[in-house]
Design a protein around this motif. Sequence first.
Motif, PDB file in Angstrom:
ATOM      1  N   GLN A  13       0.823  -1.206   0.000  1.00 35.18           N
ATOM      2  CA  GLN A  13       0.000   0.000   0.000  1.00 35.18           C
ATOM      3  C   GLN A  13       0.857   1.256   0.000  1.00 35.18           C
ATOM      4  O   GLN A  13       0.521   2.247  -0.652  1.00 35.18           O
ATOM      5  CB  GLN A  13      -0.933   0.000   1.212  1.00 35.18           C
ATOM      6  CG  GLN A  13      -2.039  -1.021   1.138  1.00 35.18           C
ATOM      7  CD  GLN A  13      -2.870  -1.059   2.407  1.00 35.18           C
ATOM      8  OE1 GLN A  13      -2.575  -0.367   3.370  1.00 35.18           O
ATOM      9  NE2 GLN A  13      -3.913  -1.884   2.403  1.00 35.18           N
ATOM     10  N   LEU A  14       1.969   1.210   0.738  1.00 36.14           N
ATOM     11  CA  LEU A  14       2.878   2.359   0.755  1.00 36.14           C
ATOM     12  C   LEU A  14       3.506   2.589  -0.611  1.00 36.14           C
ATOM     13  O   LEU A  14       3.680   3.734  -1.044  1.00 36.14           O
ATOM     14  CB  LEU A  14       3.968   2.163   1.810  1.00 36.14           C
ATOM     15  CG  LEU A  14       3.548   2.328   3.268  1.00 36.14           C
ATOM     16  CD1 LEU A  14       4.681   1.941   4.195  1.00 36.14           C
ATOM     17  CD2 LEU A  14       3.112   3.751   3.533  1.00 36.14           C
ATOM     18  N   GLN A  15       3.850   1.528  -1.294  1.00 38.53           N
ATOM     19  CA  GLN A  15       4.466   1.659  -2.615  1.00 38.53           C
ATOM     20  C   GLN A  15       3.467   2.152  -3.659  1.00 38.53           C
ATOM     21  O   GLN A  15       3.853   2.776  -4.642  1.00 38.53           O
ATOM     22  CB  GLN A  15       5.085   0.331  -3.043  1.00 38.53           C
ATOM     23  CG  GLN A  15       6.317  -0.029  -2.237  1.00 38.53           C
ATOM     24  CD  GLN A  15       6.858  -1.417  -2.566  1.00 38.53           C
ATOM     25  OE1 GLN A  15       6.237  -2.167  -3.295  1.00 38.53           O
ATOM     26  NE2 GLN A  15       8.023  -1.730  -2.007  1.00 38.53           N
ATOM     27  N   SER A  16       2.174   1.902  -3.436  1.00 38.16           N
ATOM     28  CA  SER A  16       1.167   2.346  -4.402  1.00 38.16           C
ATOM     29  C   SER A  16       0.804   3.826  -4.238  1.00 38.16           C
ATOM     30  O   SER A  16       0.142   4.391  -5.095  1.00 38.16           O
ATOM     31  CB  SER A  16      -0.095   1.492  -4.279  1.00 38.16           C
ATOM     32  OG  SER A  16      -0.748   1.765  -3.055  1.00 38.16           O
ATOM     33  N   LEU A  17       1.233   4.451  -3.143  1.00 36.16           N
ATOM     34  CA  LEU A  17       0.954   5.874  -2.939  1.00 36.16           C
ATOM     35  C   LEU A  17       1.765   6.728  -3.906  1.00 36.16           C
ATOM     36  O   LEU A  17       2.897   6.381  -4.249  1.00 36.16           O
ATOM     37  CB  LEU A  17       1.283   6.286  -1.501  1.00 36.16           C
ATOM     38  CG  LEU A  17       0.374   5.752  -0.411  1.00 36.16           C
ATOM     39  CD1 LEU A  17       0.921   6.137   0.959  1.00 36.16           C
ATOM     40  CD2 LEU A  17      -1.031   6.284  -0.572  1.00 36.16           C
ATOM     41  N   PRO A  18       1.202   7.879  -4.344  1.00 32.44           N
ATOM     42  CA  PRO A  18       1.982   8.766  -5.225  1.00 32.44           C
ATOM     43  C   PRO A  18       3.138   9.408  -4.452  1.00 32.44           C
ATOM     44  O   PRO A  18       3.067   9.597  -3.244  1.00 32.44           O
ATOM     45  CB  PRO A  18       0.962   9.820  -5.661  1.00 32.44           C
ATOM     46  CG  PRO A  18      -0.100   9.783  -4.623  1.00 32.44           C
ATOM     47  CD  PRO A  18      -0.132   8.381  -4.093  1.00 32.44           C
ATOM     48  N   ASN A  19       4.185   9.740  -5.195  1.00 34.22           N
ATOM     49  CA  ASN A  19       5.379  10.326  -4.567  1.00 34.22           C
ATOM     50  C   ASN A  19       5.178  11.778  -4.167  1.00 34.22           C
ATOM     51  O   ASN A  19       5.821  12.262  -3.241  1.00 34.22           O
ATOM     52  CB  ASN A  19       6.581  10.219  -5.514  1.00 34.22           C
ATOM     53  CG  ASN A  19       7.050   8.786  -5.653  1.00 34.22           C
ATOM     54  OD1 ASN A  19       6.814   7.972  -4.768  1.00 34.22           O
ATOM     55  ND2 ASN A  19       7.680   8.468  -6.762  1.00 34.22           N
ATOM     56  N   SER A  20       4.312  12.488  -4.863  1.00 29.15           N
ATOM     57  CA  SER A  20       4.071  13.889  -4.513  1.00 29.15           C
ATOM     58  C   SER A  20       2.581  14.182  -4.634  1.00 29.15           C
ATOM     59  O   SER A  20       1.862  13.538  -5.385  1.00 29.15           O
ATOM     60  CB  SER A  20       4.867  14.825  -5.426  1.00 29.15           C
ATOM     61  OG  SER A  20       4.396  14.719  -6.759  1.00 29.15           O
ATOM     62  N   VAL A  21       2.155  15.198  -3.891  1.00 29.94           N
ATOM     63  CA  VAL A  21       0.759  15.615  -3.904  1.00 29.94           C
ATOM     64  C   VAL A  21       0.727  17.096  -4.265  1.00 29.94           C
ATOM     65  O   VAL A  21       1.439  17.905  -3.664  1.00 29.94           O
ATOM     66  CB  VAL A  21       0.107  15.394  -2.515  1.00 29.94           C
ATOM     67  CG1 VAL A  21      -1.320  15.892  -2.514  1.00 29.94           C
ATOM     68  CG2 VAL A  21       0.175  13.932  -2.129  1.00 29.94           C
ATOM     69  N   GLN A  22      -0.098  17.445  -5.242  1.00 24.26           N
ATOM     70  CA  GLN A  22      -0.213  18.822  -5.677  1.00 24.26           C
ATOM     71  C   GLN A  22      -1.368  19.502  -4.921  1.00 24.26           C
ATOM     72  O   GLN A  22      -2.408  18.886  -4.695  1.00 24.26           O
ATOM     73  CB  GLN A  22      -0.493  18.877  -7.185  1.00 24.26           C
ATOM     74  CG  GLN A  22       0.646  18.329  -8.033  1.00 24.26           C
ATOM     75  CD  GLN A  22       1.903  19.161  -7.890  1.00 24.26           C
ATOM     76  OE1 GLN A  22       1.848  20.377  -7.806  1.00 24.26           O
ATOM     77  NE2 GLN A  22       3.055  18.502  -7.837  1.00 24.26           N
ATOM     78  N   PRO A  23      -1.205  20.757  -4.520  1.00 20.33           N
ATOM     79  CA  PRO A  23      -2.305  21.473  -3.842  1.00 20.33           C
ATOM     80  C   PRO A  23      -3.454  21.728  -4.819  1.00 20.33           C
ATOM     81  O   PRO A  23      -3.260  21.744  -6.042  1.00 20.33           O
ATOM     82  CB  PRO A  23      -1.660  22.775  -3.379  1.00 20.33           C
ATOM     83  CG  PRO A  23      -0.442  22.934  -4.214  1.00 20.33           C
ATOM     84  CD  PRO A  23      -0.002  21.568  -4.614  1.00 20.33           C
ATOM     85  N   ASN A  24      -4.635  21.955  -4.270  1.00 14.52           N
ATOM     86  CA  ASN A  24      -5.825  22.179  -5.094  1.00 14.52           C
ATOM     87  C   ASN A  24      -5.799  23.525  -5.812  1.00 14.52           C
ATOM     88  O   ASN A  24      -6.487  23.704  -6.811  1.00 14.52           O
ATOM     89  CB  ASN A  24      -7.084  22.105  -4.222  1.00 14.52           C
ATOM     90  CG  ASN A  24      -7.294  20.721  -3.667  1.00 14.52           C
ATOM     91  OD1 ASN A  24      -6.811  19.757  -4.230  1.00 14.52           O
ATOM     92  ND2 ASN A  24      -8.018  20.628  -2.569  1.00 14.52           N
ATOM     93  N   ARG A  25      -5.037  24.473  -5.288  1.00 16.71           N
ATOM     94  CA  ARG A  25      -4.981  25.803  -5.889  1.00 16.71           C
ATOM     95  C   ARG A  25      -3.550  26.328  -5.804  1.00 16.71           C
ATOM     96  O   ARG A  25      -2.705  25.774  -5.099  1.00 16.71           O
ATOM     97  CB  ARG A  25      -5.949  26.757  -5.195  1.00 16.71           C
ATOM     98  CG  ARG A  25      -5.675  26.927  -3.727  1.00 16.71           C
ATOM     99  CD  ARG A  25      -6.748  27.798  -3.066  1.00 16.71           C
ATOM    100  NE  ARG A  25      -6.570  27.850  -1.649  1.00 16.71           N
ATOM    101  CZ  ARG A  25      -5.780  28.714  -1.010  1.00 16.71           C
ATOM    102  NH1 ARG A  25      -5.121  29.615  -1.667  1.00 16.71           N
ATOM    103  NH2 ARG A  25      -5.681  28.684   0.309  1.00 16.71           N
TER     104      ARG A  25
END
Length: 168
Positions: A13-25
Amino acid sequence: MTTNKSQDSLQQQLQSLPNSVQPNRDLWQGIELAITEQPSIAGKSKPRSWMYGAVAASILVPAVAVWLSMSDLSGPAVTGLDSAAVIAQLSEQYESQKSSLLVTYQDKPALTDNWQAQLTELEDAAAAIKSALKHDPNNVALLRMLQTVYQQQIDLIERVHAPKWQQI
């Protein structure tokens, strides 16, 4: 054996997470505004700035009195305030101030219709903060948030019934 399965599942599950998260705005506009904006106090007078001092003093004086009454002067120094007493005192003062304002403005028409819904939302926020304070009673940030929510409620009642543009 179940530990290995759960660890393997967790690892997958940890490996399936994206490496970065972009803010909504776009956040840079707010950051730039906060950095470049310099508050200009010169030439501006706040007509009711004494009221903020009075409210702060009305909250601070009883808090210090509670702290002094709770401390044992003959024994070792108290390391913190009894937060339950401070919260109770703060809530009592707010309720007193709120009820007196509502009585004062009961005959004046409100400028908006939804102010009571806003007041209810702020009361719900205060209840949530009080609940969080039960789990973390010495959290100064939560105490400040509670005080801010109370002040927002008082300000809302005043703005709805006696806005600044109606005052001389």
